[in-house]
Design a protein around this motif. Structure first.
Motif, PDB file in Angstrom:
ATOM      1  N   SER A  76      15.508   1.573 -26.157  1.00  0.00           N
ATOM      2  CA  SER A  76      15.962   2.817 -25.539  1.00  0.00           C
ATOM      3  C   SER A  76      16.329   2.538 -24.084  1.00  0.00           C
ATOM      4  N   GLN A  77      17.365   3.214 -23.631  1.00  0.00           N
ATOM      5  CA  GLN A  77      17.811   3.024 -22.259  1.00  0.00           C
ATOM      6  C   GLN A  77      16.888   3.804 -21.336  1.00  0.00           C
ATOM      7  N   ALA A  78      16.284   3.095 -20.376  1.00  0.00           N
ATOM      8  CA  ALA A  78      15.357   3.712 -19.432  1.00  0.00           C
ATOM      9  C   ALA A  78      16.082   4.153 -18.157  1.00  0.00           C
ATOM     10  N   ALA A  79      17.088   3.407 -17.756  1.00  0.00           N
ATOM     11  CA  ALA A  79      17.896   3.692 -16.564  1.00  0.00           C
ATOM     12  C   ALA A  79      19.150   2.831 -16.675  1.00  0.00           C
ATOM     13  N   ASP A  80      20.017   2.878 -15.662  1.00  0.00           N
ATOM     14  CA  ASP A  80      21.221   2.059 -15.696  1.00  0.00           C
ATOM     15  C   ASP A  80      20.852   0.593 -15.882  1.00  0.00           C
ATOM     16  N   ASN A  81      21.333  -0.007 -16.968  1.00  0.00           N
ATOM     17  CA  ASN A  81      21.140  -1.420 -17.278  1.00  0.00           C
ATOM     18  C   ASN A  81      19.674  -1.836 -17.418  1.00  0.00           C
ATOM     19  N   ILE A  82      18.797  -0.867 -17.647  1.00  0.00           N
ATOM     20  CA  ILE A  82      17.381  -1.150 -17.904  1.00  0.00           C
ATOM     21  C   ILE A  82      17.044  -0.579 -19.282  1.00  0.00           C
ATOM     22  N   TYR A  83      16.542  -1.437 -20.156  1.00  0.00           N
ATOM     23  CA  TYR A  83      16.229  -1.043 -21.522  1.00  0.00           C
ATOM     24  C   TYR A  83      14.759  -1.288 -21.814  1.00  0.00           C
ATOM     25  N   ASP A  84      14.137  -0.305 -22.442  1.00  0.00           N
ATOM     26  CA  ASP A  84      12.743  -0.392 -22.824  1.00  0.00           C
ATOM     27  C   ASP A  84      12.675  -0.759 -24.300  1.00  0.00           C
ATOM     28  N   VAL A 139      22.574  -5.503 -19.697  1.00  0.00           N
ATOM     29  CA  VAL A 139      21.157  -5.434 -19.369  1.00  0.00           C
ATOM     30  C   VAL A 139      20.843  -6.234 -18.111  1.00  0.00           C
ATOM     31  N   ASP A 140      20.179  -5.569 -17.162  1.00  0.00           N
ATOM     32  CA  ASP A 140      19.642  -6.255 -15.986  1.00  0.00           C
ATOM     33  C   ASP A 140      18.148  -6.518 -16.155  1.00  0.00           C
ATOM     34  N   LYS A 141      17.459  -5.548 -16.776  1.00  0.00           N
ATOM     35  CA  LYS A 141      16.015  -5.661 -16.970  1.00  0.00           C
ATOM     36  C   LYS A 141      15.637  -5.118 -18.349  1.00  0.00           C
ATOM     37  N   ILE A 142      14.592  -5.722 -18.913  1.00  0.00           N
ATOM     38  CA  ILE A 142      13.988  -5.238 -20.147  1.00  0.00           C
ATOM     39  C   ILE A 142      12.533  -4.925 -19.812  1.00  0.00           C
ATOM     40  N   THR A 143      12.087  -3.732 -20.199  1.00  0.00           N
ATOM     41  CA  THR A 143      10.711  -3.342 -19.957  1.00  0.00           C
ATOM     42  C   THR A 143       9.997  -3.101 -21.289  1.00  0.00           C
ATOM     43  N   GLY A 155      -6.176   9.353 -30.936  1.00  0.00           N
ATOM     44  CA  GLY A 155      -7.439  10.062 -30.830  1.00  0.00           C
ATOM     45  C   GLY A 155      -8.313   9.684 -29.653  1.00  0.00           C
ATOM     46  N   SER A 156      -7.779   8.925 -28.690  1.00  0.00           N
ATOM     47  CA  SER A 156      -8.557   8.526 -27.528  1.00  0.00           C
ATOM     48  C   SER A 156      -7.602   8.273 -26.363  1.00  0.00           C
ATOM     49  N   THR A 157      -8.134   7.716 -25.285  1.00  0.00           N
ATOM     50  CA  THR A 157      -7.334   7.368 -24.118  1.00  0.00           C
ATOM     51  C   THR A 157      -7.374   5.861 -23.957  1.00  0.00           C
ATOM     52  N   TYR A 158      -6.201   5.266 -23.781  1.00  0.00           N
ATOM     53  CA  TYR A 158      -6.097   3.810 -23.683  1.00  0.00           C
ATOM     54  C   TYR A 158      -5.319   3.420 -22.435  1.00  0.00           C
ATOM     55  N   GLU A 159      -5.621   2.230 -21.945  1.00  0.00           N
ATOM     56  CA  GLU A 159      -4.889   1.687 -20.806  1.00  0.00           C
ATOM     57  C   GLU A 159      -3.769   0.790 -21.329  1.00  0.00           C
ATOM     58  N   PHE A 160      -2.605   0.922 -20.693  1.00  0.00           N
ATOM     59  CA  PHE A 160      -1.438   0.133 -21.045  1.00  0.00           C
ATOM     60  C   PHE A 160      -0.935  -0.628 -19.822  1.00  0.00           C
ATOM     61  N   LEU A 161      -0.359  -1.773 -20.081  1.00  0.00           N
ATOM     62  CA  LEU A 161       0.286  -2.584 -19.064  1.00  0.00           C
ATOM     63  C   LEU A 161       1.797  -2.476 -19.249  1.00  0.00           C
ATOM     64  N   ARG A 162       2.486  -2.081 -18.181  1.00  0.00           N
ATOM     65  CA  ARG A 162       3.944  -2.037 -18.204  1.00  0.00           C
ATOM     66  C   ARG A 162       4.431  -3.382 -17.647  1.00  0.00           C
ATOM     67  N   MET A 163       5.411  -3.986 -18.353  1.00  0.00           N
ATOM     68  CA  MET A 163       5.900  -5.307 -17.971  1.00  0.00           C
ATOM     69  C   MET A 163       7.426  -5.267 -17.877  1.00  0.00           C
ATOM     70  N   VAL A 164       7.994  -6.207 -17.118  1.00  0.00           N
ATOM     71  CA  VAL A 164       9.433  -6.245 -16.937  1.00  0.00           C
ATOM     72  C   VAL A 164       9.937  -7.688 -17.037  1.00  0.00           C
ATOM     73  N   TYR A 165      11.112  -7.819 -17.618  1.00  0.00           N
ATOM     74  CA  TYR A 165      11.813  -9.101 -17.714  1.00  0.00           C
ATOM     75  C   TYR A 165      13.133  -8.948 -16.980  1.00  0.00           C
ATOM     76  N   GLU A 166      13.378  -9.806 -16.003  1.00  0.00           N
ATOM     77  CA  GLU A 166      14.626  -9.782 -15.239  1.00  0.00           C
ATOM     78  C   GLU A 166      15.627 -10.698 -15.918  1.00  0.00           C
ATOM     79  N   CYS A 167      16.727 -10.108 -16.405  1.00  0.00           N
ATOM     80  CA  CYS A 167      17.752 -10.902 -17.082  1.00  0.00           C
ATOM     81  C   CYS A 167      18.609 -11.624 -16.041  1.00  0.00           C
ATOM     82  N   VAL A 168      19.025 -12.827 -16.359  1.00  0.00           N
ATOM     83  CA  VAL A 168      19.874 -13.597 -15.433  1.00  0.00           C
ATOM     84  C   VAL A 168      21.293 -13.667 -15.919  1.00  0.00           C
TER      85      VAL A 168
END
Length: 155
Positions: A67-75, A107-111, A142-155
């Motif tokens: 899914s597109q998150a922002a200009d040239n950034i895809y999640d 794509v500039d970044k993938i998250t 059914g609960s609360t969990y912690e998530f890590l958001r990560m990013v890949y910079e495309c070259v």
């Protein structure tokens, strides 16, 4: 491996949702673990053109969402068939998905976001070049969990 990405069919969505069950703490990723996620996954309109079945020689081996998150950034989101996980195939699977995204979009970044307990996946993501961005908590399964958001910079 020759991975093929195709828009997910209803039959494939139902196969994943009802028959893919993960062991131990990874059962968190069972589609049936969260009613809202399950309903969205099974709704062909909600999936639209953003959910792909990943095939090898006609066999369903995973899924990949884009899914597109922002200009040239895809999640992205991804999952492998349970019997294929934990066997060193994650890196190749992830690379194939990243190549698919980069071949289809500008794509500039993938998250992505991953549950922090899933160190096995985090190790794969870091290995291919994803960097940690931040953490957040989310109510799911059914609960609360912690998530890590990560990013890949495309070259």
């Amino acid at each position: 491996m020759n991975y093929k990405f195709e828009i997910m069919t209803q039959e494939q969505a139902e196969e994943i949702a009802h028959n893919w069950h993960y062991d131990g703490e990874y059962s968190f990723y069972d589609m049936e673990a969260d009613e809202e996620d399950l309903a969205e996954f099974l709704d062909c309109k909600a999936r639209g053109n953003s959910m792909f079945a990943v095939m090898i020689e006609g066999e369903l081996i995973g899924f990949f969402s884009v899914s597109q998150a922002a200009d040239n950034i895809y999640d992205i989101g991804l999952g492998m068939r349970p019997d294929l996980t934990g066997n060193g195939r994650g890196t190749e699977f992830l690379y194939a998905g990243m190549e698919f995204v980069q071949s289809r979009f500008t794509v500039d970044k993938i998250t992505l976001s991953v549950a922090t307990f899933n160190q096995r996946a985090i190790k794969v993501y870091r290995k291919v070049g994803f960097k940690d961005m931040d953490t957040f908590v989310q109510d799911t399964n059914g609960s609360t969990y912690e998530f890590l958001r990560m990013v890949y910079e495309c070259v």
